[in-house]
Design a protein around this motif. Structure first.
Motif, PDB file in Angstrom:
ATOM      1  N   HIS A   1      -0.844  -1.696  -1.919  1.00  0.00           N
ATOM      2  CA  HIS A   1      -1.926  -0.764  -1.598  1.00  0.00           C
ATOM      3  C   HIS A   1      -1.439   0.676  -1.557  1.00  0.00           C
ATOM      4  O   HIS A   1      -2.091   1.545  -0.969  1.00  0.00           O
ATOM      5  N   ASP A   2      -0.300   0.940  -2.184  1.00  0.00           N
ATOM      6  CA  ASP A   2       0.231   2.295  -2.263  1.00  0.00           C
ATOM      7  C   ASP A   2      -0.553   3.079  -3.323  1.00  0.00           C
ATOM      8  O   ASP A   2      -1.406   2.534  -4.031  1.00  0.00           O
ATOM      9  N   GLN A   3      -0.242   4.368  -3.438  1.00  0.00           N
ATOM     10  CA  GLN A   3      -0.855   5.177  -4.487  1.00  0.00           C
ATOM     11  C   GLN A   3      -0.480   4.604  -5.858  1.00  0.00           C
ATOM     12  O   GLN A   3       0.667   4.172  -6.056  1.00  0.00           O
TER      13      GLN A   3
ATOM     14  N   SER B   1      -2.103   7.665   1.352  1.00  0.00           N
ATOM     15  CA  SER B   1      -0.863   6.928   1.643  1.00  0.00           C
ATOM     16  C   SER B   1      -0.997   5.872   2.731  1.00  0.00           C
ATOM     17  O   SER B   1      -0.091   5.060   2.900  1.00  0.00           O
ATOM     18  N   ALA B   2      -2.088   5.919   3.485  1.00  0.00           N
ATOM     19  CA  ALA B   2      -2.239   5.001   4.615  1.00  0.00           C
ATOM     20  C   ALA B   2      -3.610   4.346   4.584  1.00  0.00           C
ATOM     21  O   ALA B   2      -4.323   4.301   5.591  1.00  0.00           O
ATOM     22  N   VAL B   3      -3.964   3.807   3.427  1.00  0.00           N
ATOM     23  CA  VAL B   3      -5.320   3.284   3.221  1.00  0.00           C
ATOM     24  C   VAL B   3      -5.618   2.044   4.060  1.00  0.00           C
ATOM     25  O   VAL B   3      -6.775   1.701   4.266  1.00  0.00           O
ATOM     26  N   LEU B   4      -4.580   1.375   4.559  1.00  0.00           N
ATOM     27  CA  LEU B   4      -4.790   0.162   5.339  1.00  0.00           C
ATOM     28  C   LEU B   4      -4.949   0.441   6.832  1.00  0.00           C
ATOM     29  O   LEU B   4      -5.143  -0.476   7.621  1.00  0.00           O
ATOM     30  N   GLY B   5      -4.873   1.705   7.209  1.00  0.00           N
ATOM     31  CA  GLY B   5      -5.028   2.047   8.621  1.00  0.00           C
ATOM     32  C   GLY B   5      -6.450   1.808   9.091  1.00  0.00           C
ATOM     33  O   GLY B   5      -7.415   1.908   8.327  1.00  0.00           O
ATOM     34  N   THR B   6      -6.588   1.478  10.359  1.00  0.00           N
ATOM     35  CA  THR B   6      -7.905   1.281  10.956  1.00  0.00           C
ATOM     36  C   THR B   6      -8.124   2.328  12.031  1.00  0.00           C
ATOM     37  O   THR B   6      -7.186   2.736  12.734  1.00  0.00           O
ATOM     38  N   GLY B   7      -9.361   2.783  12.165  1.00  0.00           N
ATOM     39  CA  GLY B   7      -9.660   3.804  13.157  1.00  0.00           C
ATOM     40  C   GLY B   7      -8.861   5.065  12.890  1.00  0.00           C
ATOM     41  O   GLY B   7      -8.733   5.520  11.756  1.00  0.00           O
ATOM     42  N   ASP B   8      -8.293   5.619  13.937  1.00  0.00           N
ATOM     43  CA  ASP B   8      -7.487   6.833  13.795  1.00  0.00           C
ATOM     44  C   ASP B   8      -6.062   6.539  13.350  1.00  0.00           C
ATOM     45  O   ASP B   8      -5.283   7.467  13.133  1.00  0.00           O
ATOM     46  N   ASP B   9      -5.715   5.244  13.243  1.00  0.00           N
ATOM     47  CA  ASP B   9      -4.370   4.859  12.805  1.00  0.00           C
ATOM     48  C   ASP B   9      -3.331   5.656  13.601  1.00  0.00           C
ATOM     49  O   ASP B   9      -2.556   6.431  13.036  1.00  0.00           O
ATOM     50  N   PRO B  10      -3.290   5.479  14.926  1.00  0.00           N
ATOM     51  CA  PRO B  10      -2.535   6.407  15.793  1.00  0.00           C
ATOM     52  C   PRO B  10      -1.052   6.528  15.479  1.00  0.00           C
ATOM     53  O   PRO B  10      -0.502   7.627  15.536  1.00  0.00           O
ATOM     54  N   GLU B  11      -0.382   5.419  15.136  1.00  0.00           N
ATOM     55  CA  GLU B  11       1.055   5.503  14.876  1.00  0.00           C
ATOM     56  C   GLU B  11       1.345   6.348  13.639  1.00  0.00           C
ATOM     57  O   GLU B  11       2.178   7.263  13.672  1.00  0.00           O
TER      58      GLU B  11
ATOM     59  N   SER C   1       0.703  -3.951   2.511  1.00  0.00           N
ATOM     60  CA  SER C   1       1.277  -2.647   2.855  1.00  0.00           C
ATOM     61  C   SER C   1       0.721  -1.534   1.978  1.00  0.00           C
ATOM     62  O   SER C   1       0.377  -1.734   0.815  1.00  0.00           O
ATOM     63  N   ASP C   2       0.668  -0.333   2.587  1.00  0.00           N
ATOM     64  CA  ASP C   2       0.452   0.906   1.852  1.00  0.00           C
ATOM     65  C   ASP C   2       1.798   1.640   1.856  1.00  0.00           C
ATOM     66  O   ASP C   2       2.838   0.981   1.768  1.00  0.00           O
TER      67      ASP C   2
END
Length: 270
Positions: free
Chosen positions: A219-221, A166-176, A246-247
């Protein structure tokens, strides 16, 4: 203003921004008098709207709340319905009619109310929405793996899995996003024994008679994308917006675009 709202056999936390000084139409008949109600997704609590909120509260009264067990709302202890809780929140604030903006799970609740009581919904802004009665976008294999992790109490394992799809566009640990997911996994476990599914409405989408803007995340499922495309086709007059960056977390990835979509839906209210 933060308040605890009484709902059937429980309560939920809610916030009412009040009517901004720059808003017009205080009589309750003009477009600007309509409250805007934000409904969060199942992958986050109402904080997911934080980046979007300032644009919305500049001219509109905005109400948002945490579904049971999410964020600042207590866990349920008896059967409950998401759409009935939404009605209870509207009644608490004296809102006879509103613009509804719902993300994912919140979008499903908004659509359910629009079909159950059309007079209460002036327009819809649906952001990567789900809808009751549609095919589950998550595969049985994925759900079985999540179930195994839940039984083992492995919250971090569930967070990693949900982030992967669900969060494929996150970078690193994607903290938020990671913070949102860590907070909601216990909510999922808490509501599971008590939540009563609202009636299926996927096959009734053609009955909707309300302005609607639906935002699909490129970029969603794949399953969510299919559901969103079908919803946009079936809802009469629905305007489909494709978010290229967006994802399943558009309010984090493209908050300005989400704000514009909601404001467009508000402007179309009737």
């Amino acid at each position: 203003m933060d308040v605890m709202v009484s709902v059937k056999d429980g309560e939920v936390w809610a916030h009412d921004s009040g009517t901004p000084s720059g808003a017009g139409g205080s009589s309750g008949t003009g477009e600007d008098a309509l409250p805007l109600v934000l409904l969060h997704p199942g992958v986050a609590d109402s904080r997911v709207w934080d980046r979007v909120l300032p644009r919305l509260t500049e001219r509109h009264r905005v109400i948002r709340y945490d579904a049971r067990a999410y964020g600042r709302s207590p866990a349920p202890t008896a059967p409950f319905s998401l759409v009935e809780d939404l009605i209870a929140v509207l009644d608490h604030f004296g809102v006879a009619r509103a613009v509804l903006a719902g993300s994912s799970m919140g979008g499903a609740t908004a659509v359910s109310l629009a079909l159950r009581d059309p007079a209460r919904v002036a327009s819809l802004a649906l952001v990567v929405p789900t809808v009751t009665g549609a095919e589950d976008p998550l595969t049985p294999e994925f759900m079985a793996e999540v179930g195994g992790l839940a039984r083992a109490g492995d919250v971090e394992g569930i967070v990693v899995m949900i982030r992967r799809v669900s969060a494929v566009l996150g970078t690193g640990d994607d903290p938020e996003v990671t913070e949102y997911l860590r907070a909601v996994v216990p909510a999922w476990l808490a509501v599971h024994p008590h939540q009563v599914p609202d009636p299926p409405v996927h096959d009734r989408l053609g009955e909707l008679d309300v302005p609607c803007v639906l935002a699909l995340a490129e970029h969603d499922q794949p399953g969510v994308i299919r559901v969103n495309e079908t919803m946009a086709e079936r809802i009469p007059g629905c305007r489909l917006v494709r978010l290229a960056h967006s994802d399943h977390f558009p309010t984090v990835r493209e908050p300005d675009a989400v704000a514009e979509i909601i404001l467009d839906a508000y402007a179309a209210a009737r």
